[in-house]
Write an enzyme that holds these catalytic residues in place. Structure first.
Site, PDB file in Angstrom:
ATOM      1  N   CYS A 264      -3.666  67.200  39.706  1.00 18.58           N
ATOM      2  CA  CYS A 264      -2.255  68.252  40.066  1.00 18.58           C
ATOM      3  C   CYS A 264      -2.581  69.840  41.083  1.00 18.58           C
ATOM      4  O   CYS A 264      -1.810  70.012  41.716  1.00 18.58           O
ATOM      5  CB  CYS A 264      -1.607  68.458  38.395  1.00 18.58           C
ATOM      6  SG  CYS A 264      -0.684  67.597  38.146  1.00 18.58           S
TER       7      CYS A 264
HETATM    8  P1  NAD Z   1       0.113  58.407  37.675  1.00 20.19           P
HETATM    9  O1  NAD Z   1      -0.414  58.075  38.823  1.00 20.19           O
HETATM   10  O2  NAD Z   1      -1.081  58.786  35.905  1.00 20.19           O
HETATM   11  O3  NAD Z   1       1.071  57.798  37.257  1.00 20.19           O
HETATM   12  C1  NAD Z   1       2.443  57.482  38.362  1.00 20.19           C
HETATM   13  C2  NAD Z   1       3.272  55.925  37.140  1.00 20.19           C
HETATM   14  O4  NAD Z   1       4.540  55.963  38.540  1.00 20.19           O
HETATM   15  C3  NAD Z   1       1.451  54.456  37.866  1.00 20.19           C
HETATM   16  O5  NAD Z   1       1.651  53.866  36.285  1.00 20.19           O
HETATM   17  C4  NAD Z   1       2.930  53.582  38.415  1.00 20.19           C
HETATM   18  O6  NAD Z   1       2.930  51.951  38.613  1.00 20.19           O
HETATM   19  C5  NAD Z   1       3.787  54.298  38.300  1.00 20.19           C
HETATM   20  N1  NAD Z   1       5.230  54.359  39.204  1.00 20.19           N
HETATM   21  C6  NAD Z   1       5.306  54.446  41.394  1.00 20.19           C
HETATM   22  N2  NAD Z   1       6.425  53.936  41.228  1.00 20.19           N
HETATM   23  C7  NAD Z   1       6.909  52.975  40.368  1.00 20.19           C
HETATM   24  C8  NAD Z   1       8.585  53.224  40.599  1.00 20.19           C
HETATM   25  N3  NAD Z   1       8.908  53.099  41.794  1.00 20.19           N
HETATM   26  N4  NAD Z   1       8.926  52.688  39.563  1.00 20.19           N
HETATM   27  C9  NAD Z   1       8.066  52.619  38.064  1.00 20.19           C
HETATM   28  N5  NAD Z   1       7.296  53.250  38.624  1.00 20.19           N
HETATM   29  C10 NAD Z   1       5.942  53.447  39.608  1.00 20.19           C
HETATM   30  O7  NAD Z   1       0.739  59.890  38.011  1.00 20.19           O
HETATM   31  P2  NAD Z   1       0.629  60.804  36.394  1.00 20.19           P
HETATM   32  O8  NAD Z   1      -0.435  61.403  36.498  1.00 20.19           O
HETATM   33  O9  NAD Z   1       1.137  60.574  34.876  1.00 20.19           O
HETATM   34  O10 NAD Z   1       1.809  62.043  36.764  1.00 20.19           O
HETATM   35  C11 NAD Z   1       3.238  61.798  37.342  1.00 20.19           C
HETATM   36  C12 NAD Z   1       3.979  63.067  37.760  1.00 20.19           C
HETATM   37  O11 NAD Z   1       3.467  64.601  36.686  1.00 20.19           O
HETATM   38  C13 NAD Z   1       3.420  63.484  38.838  1.00 20.19           C
HETATM   39  O12 NAD Z   1       4.498  64.347  39.918  1.00 20.19           O
HETATM   40  C14 NAD Z   1       2.248  64.828  37.983  1.00 20.19           C
HETATM   41  O13 NAD Z   1       1.936  65.598  39.265  1.00 20.19           O
HETATM   42  C15 NAD Z   1       2.732  65.266  37.109  1.00 20.19           C
HETATM   43  N6  NAD Z   1       2.163  66.164  36.110  1.00 20.19           N
HETATM   44  C16 NAD Z   1       0.880  65.493  36.348  1.00 20.19           C
HETATM   45  C17 NAD Z   1      -0.134  65.534  35.082  1.00 20.19           C
HETATM   46  C18 NAD Z   1      -0.815  65.469  34.255  1.00 20.19           C
HETATM   47  O14 NAD Z   1      -1.790  65.698  33.663  1.00 20.19           O
HETATM   48  N7  NAD Z   1      -1.462  64.406  34.539  1.00 20.19           N
HETATM   49  C19 NAD Z   1       0.519  67.186  34.132  1.00 20.19           C
HETATM   50  C20 NAD Z   1       1.570  67.283  34.858  1.00 20.19           C
HETATM   51  C21 NAD Z   1       2.628  66.820  35.357  1.00 20.19           C
END
Ligand code: NAD
Length: 424
Positions: A264
């Site tokens: 992030c």
């Molecule tokens: P990630 O990459 O771990 O997970 C995203 C998931 O979405 C993946 O499993 C992917 O296969 C799936 N995906 C992609 N396109 C898709 C679609 N069209 N339909 C269905 N599924 C789909 O990402 P994350 O770390 O969970 O982060 C997600 C969001 O949350 C981001 O915007 C990130 O900035 C935010 N965020 C993350 C954290 C963290 O600590 N990881 C904390 C706060 C906010």
């Protein structure tokens, strides 16, 4: 209890789904990754996160299920968008996952007969929900605009403590201060004791970027002070203990070291900088946070070279690859630039991490991955400590197997003697 579809089953979506299932809601996690879906439906977690697999096992097949299809959207009262928003090669926000998810959601929403609510948990820049997400969904659905409510609910969880953070957040931010949004939010979060702050949509989007920018600022600030302290033979940790007890400052995120990683901070700061520049601002503070962070890994290697000379053909051990302890996530881990620089300098690397080696192998398949710290340390000319895993705090005589006992810590976790820290 609500019918909820969660689009994107990664760190945020899966934790959100498992926790809402535990609170009694009916959850379908939708992910395009069939392997992830298969694992979840088998009661396994595709990621390492404390307590997550236990929750999945407890609720799968009853309150929780996973699918690659969007069918559940037709009966969902709430749809969470939790797909990734990574960065493009030119440091902008990549909205391709968001757009594709929105078009699938829109098509499936056509068959949804109730008034429903789309909640955006993915981190998106101010204006994205109104200018991209809302129109993308509305052009793909036959539902009318006033049948879909859009709410921004940014996520603040820390990987490694994600379940605890979800269940006990400091606050819940809700972008949409219309009265109908309060119905959905109260139903969803009634069992979570936290203040709920209602704002308009762009303000909620901006709160997430501002939080991340401020946390990253604290880290880079601590590192800058730590670098100065090092020259003055002052322990930066003692300094920050004295500083952080001031309640106006707070003691968290003041640990000097090799800098922040994770999916992030870097991408969100970069996107915020570009947004500022597009608005004719010159965000010099935000840019310097990144510059300090980029500098720290080189400093660690310079310290090592100071002790053992040219690293070419030397055997170097790296303890820790994950961007932080208690996760297998290596996104933007400081281990990555360190490995890259050491390989460029022709060092031989032996590495160990309790959870993140499978992920790191995908980037660096040709370095030596070891089953434990002793194997990684045997005959090494130097050791760098890169992640604050608790198990490293117990290492002591294990370092005796090194050829030359040169231990440089990028994270303050070791308790044994003879360790030089990057900032202490
Ligand atoms: P990630 O990459 O771990 O997970 C995203 C998931 O979405 C993946 O499993 C992917 O296969 C799936 N995906 C992609 N396109 C898709 C679609 N069209 N339909 C269905 N599924 C789909 O990402 P994350 O770390 O969970 O982060 C997600 C969001 O949350 C981001 O915007 C990130 O900035 C935010 N965020 C993350 C954290 C963290 O600590 N990881 C904390 C706060 C906010």
């Amino acid at each position: 209890m609500m019918q909820i579809s969660i689009v994107g089953g990664g760190y945020v979506g899966l934790v959100t789904g498992a926790c809402f299932a535990h609170l009694g809601h009916y959850i379908t996690i939708i992910d395009i990754d069939a392997d992830k879906v298969h694992l979840i439906n088998n009661g396994q977690s595709p990621i390492y996160e404390i307590g997550l697999e236990q929750l999945i096992k407890q609720h799968i097949g009853s309150e929780l299920r996973a699918s690659t299809k969007f069918d559940s959207i037709a009966s969902a009262e709430v749809i969470f968008i939790c797909v990734g928003t990574p960065q493009t090669p030119n440091n902008n926000i990549d909205l391709s996952f968001i757009k594709s998810a929105c078009s699938s959601i829109g098509m499936s929403l056509t068959n949804n007969i109730s008034e429903c609510c789309v909640i955006i948990k993915s981190t998106v820049l101010p204006g994205t929900t109104e200018n991209i997400i809302r129109p993308e969904i509305l052009t793909s659905t036959k539902k009318s605009e006033n049948e879909i409510n859009f709410i921004v609910n940014p996520e603040f969880l820390r990987e490694g403590k994600a379940i605890e953070d979800f269940m006990h957040p400091d606050r819940i931010i809700i972008g949409n201060n219309e009265s109908y949004s309060k119905y959905f939010i109260n139903e969803l979060y009634e069992k979570i004791p936290a203040p709920i702050i209602y704002t308009d949509i762009p303000t909620a989007e901006m709160i997430k970027y501002t939080s991340n920018a401020f946390l990253a600022t604290k880290i880079s600030f601590a590192n800058e002070i730590g670098n100065i302290c090092k020259h003055l033979h002052i322990n930066a940790y003692d300094v920050m203990k004295g500083v952080g007890l001031d309640h106006r400052i707070g003691s968290q995120f003041l640990n000097a070291g090799i800098g922040f990683g994770g999916s992030c901070f870097y991408k969100d700061l970069s996107a915020l900088i570009l947004l500022a520049q597009k608005n004719n601002e010159n965000p010099i503070l935000l840019q310097s946070i990144i510059d300090i962070n980029t500098r720290q890994p080189h400093k660690l290697i310079a310290l090592l070279e100071n002790k053992i000379g040219d690293v070419s053909d030397k055997y170097i051990t790296l303890l820790g690859l994950a961007f932080k302890n208690d996760t297998d996530d290596i996104r933007e881990s400081r281990a990555i630039p360190i490995i890259r620089e050491l390989l460029q300098k022709k060092a031989h690397l032996a590495v160990y991490d309790p959870m993140a080696m499978t992920n790191m192998r995908q980037i660096f398949p040709d370095i030596k991955y070891c089953n434990n710290a002793i194997d990684a340390l045997t005959n090494a000319d130097g050791c760098l400590v890169l992640t604050e895993w608790t198990e490293f705090s117990k290492l002591d005589t294990e370092f005796d197997v090194m050829k030359h006992k040169v231990i440089i810590a990028g994270r303050k976790i070791l308790t044994c003697k003879g360790v030089e820290g990057i900032c202490w």
